[in-house]
Design a protein around this motif. Structure first.
Motif, PDB file in Angstrom:
ATOM      1  N   ALA A   1      -8.029  -3.954   5.525  1.00  0.00           N
ATOM      2  CA  ALA A   1      -9.083  -3.916   6.544  1.00  0.00           C
ATOM      3  C   ALA A   1      -9.975  -5.155   6.428  1.00  0.00           C
ATOM      4  O   ALA A   1     -10.312  -5.796   7.433  1.00  0.00           O
ATOM      5  CB  ALA A   1      -9.910  -2.644   6.380  1.00  0.00           C
ATOM      6  N   GLU A   2     -10.343  -5.530   5.190  1.00  0.00           N
ATOM      7  CA  GLU A   2     -11.203  -6.703   4.974  1.00  0.00           C
ATOM      8  C   GLU A   2     -10.531  -7.976   5.462  1.00  0.00           C
ATOM      9  O   GLU A   2     -11.132  -8.794   6.143  1.00  0.00           O
ATOM     10  CB  GLU A   2     -11.486  -6.876   3.468  1.00  0.00           C
ATOM     11  CG  GLU A   2     -12.716  -6.156   2.994  1.00  0.00           C
ATOM     12  CD  GLU A   2     -13.053  -6.495   1.543  1.00  0.00           C
ATOM     13  OE1 GLU A   2     -12.632  -7.554   1.042  1.00  0.00           O
ATOM     14  OE2 GLU A   2     -13.737  -5.676   0.902  1.00  0.00           O
TER      15      GLU A   2
ATOM     16  N   ARG B   1       0.841  -1.203   0.000  1.00  0.00           N
ATOM     17  CA  ARG B   1       0.000   0.000   0.000  1.00  0.00           C
ATOM     18  C   ARG B   1       0.880   1.258   0.000  1.00  0.00           C
ATOM     19  O   ARG B   1       0.620   2.221  -0.725  1.00  0.00           O
ATOM     20  CB  ARG B   1      -0.919   0.001   1.223  1.00  0.00           C
ATOM     21  CG  ARG B   1      -1.870   1.185   1.223  1.00  0.00           C
ATOM     22  CD  ARG B   1      -2.165   1.739   2.602  1.00  0.00           C
ATOM     23  NE  ARG B   1      -1.095   1.564   3.539  1.00  0.00           N
ATOM     24  CZ  ARG B   1      -1.264   1.135   4.794  1.00  0.00           C
ATOM     25  NH1 ARG B   1      -2.462   0.821   5.224  1.00  0.00           N
ATOM     26  NH2 ARG B   1      -0.240   1.012   5.595  1.00  0.00           N
TER      27      ARG B   1
ATOM     28  N   GLU C   1      -5.725   3.121  -2.105  1.00  0.00           N
ATOM     29  CA  GLU C   1      -6.997   3.070  -1.378  1.00  0.00           C
ATOM     30  C   GLU C   1      -7.594   1.651  -1.429  1.00  0.00           C
ATOM     31  O   GLU C   1      -8.111   1.145  -0.435  1.00  0.00           O
ATOM     32  CB  GLU C   1      -7.957   4.070  -2.023  1.00  0.00           C
ATOM     33  CG  GLU C   1      -9.120   4.447  -1.153  1.00  0.00           C
ATOM     34  CD  GLU C   1     -10.089   5.345  -1.918  1.00  0.00           C
ATOM     35  OE1 GLU C   1      -9.635   6.316  -2.555  1.00  0.00           O
ATOM     36  OE2 GLU C   1     -11.290   5.039  -1.887  1.00  0.00           O
ATOM     37  N   THR C   2      -7.501   1.018  -2.592  1.00  0.00           N
ATOM     38  CA  THR C   2      -8.014  -0.353  -2.734  1.00  0.00           C
ATOM     39  C   THR C   2      -7.245  -1.306  -1.823  1.00  0.00           C
ATOM     40  O   THR C   2      -7.832  -2.189  -1.191  1.00  0.00           O
ATOM     41  CB  THR C   2      -7.883  -0.820  -4.204  1.00  0.00           C
ATOM     42  OG1 THR C   2      -8.608   0.090  -5.026  1.00  0.00           O
ATOM     43  CG2 THR C   2      -8.426  -2.217  -4.399  1.00  0.00           C
TER      44      THR C   2
ATOM     45  N   ASP D   1     -15.848 -11.718  -1.983  1.00  0.00           N
ATOM     46  CA  ASP D   1     -15.540 -10.279  -1.897  1.00  0.00           C
ATOM     47  C   ASP D   1     -14.037 -10.058  -2.129  1.00  0.00           C
ATOM     48  O   ASP D   1     -13.643  -9.110  -2.815  1.00  0.00           O
ATOM     49  CB  ASP D   1     -15.913  -9.715  -0.519  1.00  0.00           C
ATOM     50  CG  ASP D   1     -17.417  -9.793  -0.258  1.00  0.00           C
ATOM     51  OD1 ASP D   1     -18.182  -9.917  -1.234  1.00  0.00           O
ATOM     52  OD2 ASP D   1     -17.815  -9.733   0.924  1.00  0.00           O
ATOM     53  N   HIS D   2     -13.192 -10.934  -1.557  1.00  0.00           N
ATOM     54  CA  HIS D   2     -11.740 -10.802  -1.796  1.00  0.00           C
ATOM     55  C   HIS D   2     -11.464 -10.909  -3.304  1.00  0.00           C
ATOM     56  O   HIS D   2     -10.644 -10.181  -3.848  1.00  0.00           O
ATOM     57  CB  HIS D   2     -10.921 -11.916  -1.131  1.00  0.00           C
ATOM     58  CG  HIS D   2     -11.091 -12.026   0.351  1.00  0.00           C
ATOM     59  ND1 HIS D   2     -11.528 -11.006   1.149  1.00  0.00           N
ATOM     60  CD2 HIS D   2     -10.841 -13.071   1.181  1.00  0.00           C
ATOM     61  CE1 HIS D   2     -11.558 -11.420   2.409  1.00  0.00           C
ATOM     62  NE2 HIS D   2     -11.158 -12.668   2.448  1.00  0.00           N
TER      63      HIS D   2
ATOM     64  N   SER E   1      -5.735  -0.495   0.961  1.00  0.00           N
ATOM     65  CA  SER E   1      -6.137  -0.207   2.347  1.00  0.00           C
ATOM     66  C   SER E   1      -7.429  -0.951   2.679  1.00  0.00           C
ATOM     67  O   SER E   1      -7.582  -1.515   3.762  1.00  0.00           O
ATOM     68  CB  SER E   1      -6.381   1.292   2.542  1.00  0.00           C
ATOM     69  OG  SER E   1      -5.171   1.976   2.492  1.00  0.00           O
ATOM     70  N   ARG E   2      -8.363  -0.958   1.707  1.00  0.00           N
ATOM     71  CA  ARG E   2      -9.631  -1.677   1.910  1.00  0.00           C
ATOM     72  C   ARG E   2      -9.372  -3.175   2.063  1.00  0.00           C
ATOM     73  O   ARG E   2      -9.941  -3.851   2.913  1.00  0.00           O
ATOM     74  CB  ARG E   2     -10.553  -1.397   0.710  1.00  0.00           C
ATOM     75  CG  ARG E   2     -11.970  -1.878   0.883  1.00  0.00           C
ATOM     76  CD  ARG E   2     -12.937  -1.007   0.087  1.00  0.00           C
ATOM     77  NE  ARG E   2     -12.531  -0.857  -1.319  1.00  0.00           N
ATOM     78  CZ  ARG E   2     -12.911  -1.699  -2.275  1.00  0.00           C
ATOM     79  NH1 ARG E   2     -13.662  -2.734  -1.982  1.00  0.00           N
ATOM     80  NH2 ARG E   2     -12.532  -1.508  -3.516  1.00  0.00           N
ATOM     81  N   MET E   3      -8.458  -3.698   1.228  1.00  0.00           N
ATOM     82  CA  MET E   3      -8.127  -5.131   1.293  1.00  0.00           C
ATOM     83  C   MET E   3      -7.528  -5.479   2.658  1.00  0.00           C
ATOM     84  O   MET E   3      -7.860  -6.521   3.239  1.00  0.00           O
ATOM     85  CB  MET E   3      -7.122  -5.446   0.179  1.00  0.00           C
ATOM     86  CG  MET E   3      -6.735  -6.896   0.072  1.00  0.00           C
ATOM     87  SD  MET E   3      -7.685  -7.752  -1.203  1.00  0.00           S
ATOM     88  CE  MET E   3      -8.659  -8.857  -0.233  1.00  0.00           C
TER      89      MET E   3
ATOM     90  N   VAL F   1     -12.136  -7.722  -5.041  1.00  0.00           N
ATOM     91  CA  VAL F   1     -11.089  -6.708  -4.821  1.00  0.00           C
ATOM     92  C   VAL F   1      -9.859  -7.046  -5.680  1.00  0.00           C
ATOM     93  O   VAL F   1      -9.252  -6.161  -6.290  1.00  0.00           O
ATOM     94  CB  VAL F   1     -10.703  -6.599  -3.325  1.00  0.00           C
ATOM     95  CG1 VAL F   1      -9.611  -5.552  -3.137  1.00  0.00           C
ATOM     96  CG2 VAL F   1     -11.909  -6.227  -2.483  1.00  0.00           C
TER      97      VAL F   1
END
Ligand SMILES: [Fe+2]
Ligand SMILES: [Fe+2]
Length: 242
Positions: free
Chosen positions: A133-134, A104, A126-127, A171-172, A129-131, A175
């Motif tokens: 957190a998920e 990241r 940003e993507t 969902d992974h 960062s979302r990964m 992403v």
């Protein structure tokens, strides 16, 4: 499609679920990765369905699967459940969380430095960062809730948790597909700086790791605890329960 089938072995492969092939055939996972065939989230599709869905000719894939069979298989199908869970935690959970923050940061650097480049991976940091957190939440749910239930032999609650984990794996996958789109398939442009190239190499490793991670859960670990009809019709490997 049927015109491509030349041998009973080919026909057997084409009619088998891709997740089962990846779990039982040496080198199959890396062949699927080479051809971009999803064997983890969509592991229950037959090879014929996967190839037709993606418009891939069967012959080169079948040939690669046949020649890959000579390689030794990193086979977890017969491993006891506690050993498999331990492997998933140390080889994948810990490694993702150790490597992703660095990727990241590299993405943020590339996006800032090459903002005006037409191939800049806009939105990648940003993507990622979302990964992060998920994955942090998902892996925590597996380690704190699901894996202890599996270690105790599974049951109704475990099956419900498995369904939730399978949905989160999809969902992974979404992403990952987003990362592929943002980076143009992780191909750095001509003359890209070392940071950009290192970022895409690291993303490639993460991509392959996450596919194997989800594959081990969806196609090897979870079927041991799911009802027969949920484990995939005619899947002889699904009965293993250690
Ligand atoms: Fe996991
Ligand atoms: Fe998972």
């Amino acid at each position: 499609m049927s015109g491509q089938i030349e041998t009973p072995a080919d026909a057997g492969l084409l009619n088998a679920p891709v997740g089962q092939i990846a779990a039982s055939r040496a080198g199959a996972a890396s062949v699927f990765q080479t051809f971009g065939i999803d064997f983890c989230c969509q592991g229950k599709r037959t090879l014929a369905e996967a190839l037709a869905g993606q418009g891939i000719a069967p012959s080169p894939v079948l040939a690669a699967l046949m020649s890959a069979a000579a390689e030794p298989l990193d086979d977890w199908r017969d491993a006891p459940t506690p050993a498999l869970i331990d492997h998933i935690k140390t080889r994948y959970h810990a490694v993702h969380l150790a490597e992703l923050p660095n990727l990241r940061d590299l993405a943020a650097k590339v996006e800032a430095t090459h903002r005006k480049h037409p191939a800049v991976p806009d939105g990648l940091a940003e993507t990622l960062s979302r990964m992060i957190a998920e994955l942090r939440l998902h892996q925590q749910r597996e380690e704190v809730v699901l894996f202890p239930l599996l270690a105790q032999g599974g049951g109704e609650m475990a099956r419900a948790a498995i369904q939730v984990m399978r949905a989160e794996h999809e969902d992974h996958g979404a992403v990952l597909a987003g990362i592929e789109a943002i980076t143009g398939g992780r191909v750095a442009p001509q003359g890209a700086c070392a940071t950009w190239r290192a970022l895409y190499l690291g993303l490639g490793k993460f991509h392959d790791d996450l596919m194997m991670h989800v594959h081990l859960e969806n196609n090897v670990l979870f079927p041991r605890f799911e009802a027969e009809e949920e484990a995939g019709e005619g899947n002889p490997a699904s009965g293993a329960n250690h």
